[in-house]
Scaffold this motif. Structure first.
Motif, short mmCIF file in Angstrom:
data_model
loop_
_atom_site.label_atom_id
_atom_site.label_comp_id
_atom_site.label_asym_id
_atom_site.label_seq_id
_atom_site.Cartn_x
_atom_site.Cartn_y
_atom_site.Cartn_z
N PHE A 110 0.98 -1.28 0.13
CA PHE A 110 0.05 0.14 -0.02
C PHE A 110 0.92 1.32 -0.19
O PHE A 110 0.56 2.23 -0.79
CB PHE A 110 -0.82 0.11 1.34
CG PHE A 110 -2.01 1.40 1.24
CD1 PHE A 110 -3.13 0.88 0.80
CD2 PHE A 110 -1.45 2.39 1.78
CE1 PHE A 110 -4.12 2.09 0.42
CE2 PHE A 110 -2.64 3.27 1.86
CZ PHE A 110 -3.68 3.25 1.19
N ALA A 111 1.74 1.32 0.72
CA ALA A 111 2.77 2.40 0.91
C ALA A 111 3.72 2.62 -0.44
O ALA A 111 3.81 3.99 -0.95
CB ALA A 111 3.84 2.29 2.19
N ALA A 112 4.04 1.42 -1.15
CA ALA A 112 4.53 1.61 -2.28
C ALA A 112 3.78 2.43 -3.51
O ALA A 112 4.32 3.29 -4.04
CB ALA A 112 5.25 0.25 -2.79
N ALA A 122 2.06 6.96 -6.73
CA ALA A 122 1.10 8.15 -6.85
C ALA A 122 1.40 9.31 -6.73
O ALA A 122 1.27 10.34 -7.43
CB ALA A 122 -0.13 7.57 -6.46
N ALA A 123 2.05 9.70 -5.33
CA ALA A 123 2.39 11.10 -5.10
C ALA A 123 3.45 11.52 -5.92
O ALA A 123 3.40 12.52 -6.30
CB ALA A 123 2.89 10.86 -3.62
N GLY A 124 4.30 10.56 -6.48
CA GLY A 124 5.33 10.96 -7.29
C GLY A 124 4.76 11.76 -8.65
O GLY A 124 5.44 12.54 -9.37
N ALA A 125 3.56 10.93 -9.07
CA ALA A 125 3.32 11.07 -10.34
C ALA A 125 2.51 12.51 -10.44
O ALA A 125 2.32 13.35 -11.58
CB ALA A 125 2.06 10.12 -10.67
N PHE A 176 4.51 7.61 -13.84
CA PHE A 176 3.71 6.33 -14.18
C PHE A 176 4.73 5.29 -14.99
O PHE A 176 4.19 4.07 -14.93
CB PHE A 176 2.73 6.91 -15.31
CG PHE A 176 1.52 7.58 -14.74
CD1 PHE A 176 0.79 7.01 -14.04
CD2 PHE A 176 1.43 8.96 -15.03
CE1 PHE A 176 -0.40 7.63 -13.51
CE2 PHE A 176 0.45 9.63 -14.47
CZ PHE A 176 -0.49 9.06 -13.74
N VAL A 177 5.80 5.85 -15.37
CA VAL A 177 6.80 4.58 -15.66
C VAL A 177 6.89 3.66 -14.75
O VAL A 177 7.21 2.33 -15.18
CB VAL A 177 8.16 5.27 -16.03
CG1 VAL A 177 9.13 4.07 -16.46
CG2 VAL A 177 8.03 6.30 -17.17
N MET A 178 6.54 3.80 -13.49
CA MET A 178 7.17 2.64 -12.43
C MET A 178 5.79 1.86 -12.41
O MET A 178 5.74 0.93 -11.73
CB MET A 178 7.20 3.57 -11.10
CG MET A 178 8.62 4.40 -11.04
SD MET A 178 9.90 3.49 -11.32
CE MET A 178 9.99 2.33 -9.83
N VAL A 179 4.57 2.09 -12.86
CA VAL A 179 3.70 1.30 -12.73
C VAL A 179 3.90 -0.08 -13.20
O VAL A 179 3.31 -1.17 -12.02
CB VAL A 179 2.56 1.84 -13.22
CG1 VAL A 179 1.24 0.87 -13.39
CG2 VAL A 179 2.14 3.13 -12.92
N CYS A 214 -4.16 3.55 -7.54
CA CYS A 214 -5.31 4.14 -8.23
C CYS A 214 -6.20 4.85 -7.31
O CYS A 214 -6.72 6.03 -7.77
CB CYS A 214 -6.09 2.98 -8.73
SG CYS A 214 -5.45 2.18 -10.12
N LEU A 215 -6.29 4.76 -6.30
CA LEU A 215 -6.90 5.37 -5.12
C LEU A 215 -6.35 6.66 -4.94
O LEU A 215 -7.22 7.67 -4.86
CB LEU A 215 -7.25 4.58 -3.75
CG LEU A 215 -8.24 3.26 -3.77
CD1 LEU A 215 -8.00 2.65 -2.43
CD2 LEU A 215 -9.43 3.53 -4.18
N VAL A 216 -5.24 6.81 -4.64
CA VAL A 216 -4.51 8.00 -4.52
C VAL A 216 -4.49 8.70 -5.82
O VAL A 216 -4.83 10.07 -5.57
CB VAL A 216 -3.09 7.78 -4.08
CG1 VAL A 216 -2.37 9.24 -3.95
CG2 VAL A 216 -2.98 7.11 -2.70
N LEU A 217 -4.23 8.22 -6.73
CA LEU A 217 -4.39 9.00 -8.20
C LEU A 217 -5.76 9.56 -8.34
O LEU A 217 -5.94 11.14 -8.67
CB LEU A 217 -4.11 7.96 -9.34
CG LEU A 217 -3.95 8.78 -10.76
CD1 LEU A 217 -2.79 9.43 -10.58
CD2 LEU A 217 -3.66 7.46 -11.79
#
Length: 384
Positions: A162-164, A169-172, A179-182, A198-201
């Protein structure tokens, strides 16, 4: 006993004073070279517009159009509430602190370290110094993204999906290229990490609705997409652009053929990242190298991937420096060439004619590809 206790305290005061003096000197040098931290001015202006509920994305801004998500303008509002000089001093100090934090976290997260910490840090700073100096001179925001992404790697190392996902998302919201990290996030941590991402986004995309209303926020998001897509083409041949799209455009001229080959290169690079993840069982701690690899892909995959974005790939450089003795002689040569092309393709070092030639050959892009190949090699040999 009291003298012994006082000595460390006095030493600490001296160290803090020296750091502050160096910070002030560095800021003075930057201000001497530039009238302002130009890249800070863009989101600071957007933040002032956000507070006034005005449009954020304006064609009239020309080259300095705001290209971040609407939420980032809200995040930057504290810098719009103070005078420009104060805002610049605040941001510069924060950047220096973020450099220290990013290097320290990258060092602590590196598994089974071979070299002494000081030696590894100094060599890493040497080969990434070009990107760090550029980041500071412009007042950029890649360091903030880097902290979120190394935080995601550390969360993965501690099995905190969850933290990862939240960190990526925060970085995006700072830089959309996070998003490259997805693919790494989903491939290594599964659906829990993706759900949190997705929730944070979604929450971050919806938050400006409280200020602009639903229709106003949708207009902002449409304007963001228009701005990002319409400003890509003119920047493909910029000297600092090292993306696959820019690399092929410089070799073949912009067009359908160059675009197709750029897409093929991106597919191959992501597929190689998938292969690295498939081989993760061969090492005790796989997340660091995988994260470092995808950090390195960020400026290559992003159509507007500037060379100083390789700052985010600092863990990749650190990993290769640390594993130097584990590599064969031929692969050491590849590492040296890769680092030389990415880190030392500098106008002041090469001179005008040679620098222009290196730009035409997309030398930094080639160097980044070589470094990526070396990371794949390390995992293939189960070294990292």
């Amino acid at each position: 006993m009291s003298n012994l206790a006082a000595r460390p305290a006095g030493f600490t005061v001296v160290r803090v004073t020296v750091v502050l003096l160096l910070l002030a000197a560095a800021y003075g040098v930057v201000r001497y070279q530039r009238g302002e931290l130009i890249d800070l001015a863009v989101p600071r202006t957007a933040a002032a517009r956000f507070l006034a509920h005005e449009p954020l994305y304006r064609l009239a801004d020309g080259h300095y159009q705001y290209k971040y998500f609407p939420l980032f303008a809200l995040i930057m509002t504290p810098f719009a509430l103070v005078p420009r000089v104060v805002a610049e001093m605040m941001w510069f100090a924060l950047m220096v602190a973020m450099i220290w934090a990013f290097v320290r976290l990258s060092l602590e997260a590196l598994p089974e370290r071979r070299l002494r910490a000081k030696l590894l840090v100094w060599i890493t700073l040497l080969v990434t110094g070009k990107f760090i100096v550029r980041e500071l001179a412009l007042g950029q925001f890649n360091l903030l993204v880097a902290l979120f992404l190394i935080g995601a790697v550390i969360a993965a190392q501690n099995h905190r999906a969850f933290a990862a996902g939240t960190a990526v998302a925060a970085g995006a919201f700072v830089k959309p290229y996070a998003f490259v990290m997805v693919p790494w996030l989903v491939g290594t941590l599964g659906w829990r990490a993706f759900v949190s991402f997705c929730l944070v986004l979604v929450a971050g995309l919806a938050l400006p609705t409280a200020f602009y209303g639903w229709e106003g926020n949708l207009t902002l998001l449409r304007d963001w997409y228009r701005t990002v897509t319409e400003t890509t083409g003119p920047n493909l041949l910029a000297p600092e652009n090292i993306s696959f799209a820019s690399m092929w455009a410089k070799w073949l001229e912009p067009g359908a053929e160059a675009s197709g080959l750029a897409l093929a290169s991106a597919v191959v690079a992501v597929a190689a990242g998938g292969a690295i993840m498939l081989w993760r069982r061969s090492v005790a701690e796989p997340n660091y190298l995988e994260g470092a690899y995808f950090f390195l892909l960020i400026p290559l995959l992003s159509p507007q991937g500037w060379d100083y974005v390789l700052l985010i790939a600092l863990p990749a450089y650190m990993c290769l420096v640390d594993r130097w003795r584990d590599m064969s002689r031929s692969w050491r040569v590849v590492v040296v060439i890769g680092i030389s092309l990415t880190s030392f393709t500098i106008f002041d070092l090469l001179g005008r004619s040679l620098y222009v030639r290196f730009v035409q050959l997309a030398a930094v892009s080639v160097g980044a590809v070589l470094i990526a190949a070396c990371l794949v090699r390390l995992r293939w040999r189960a070294v990292a």
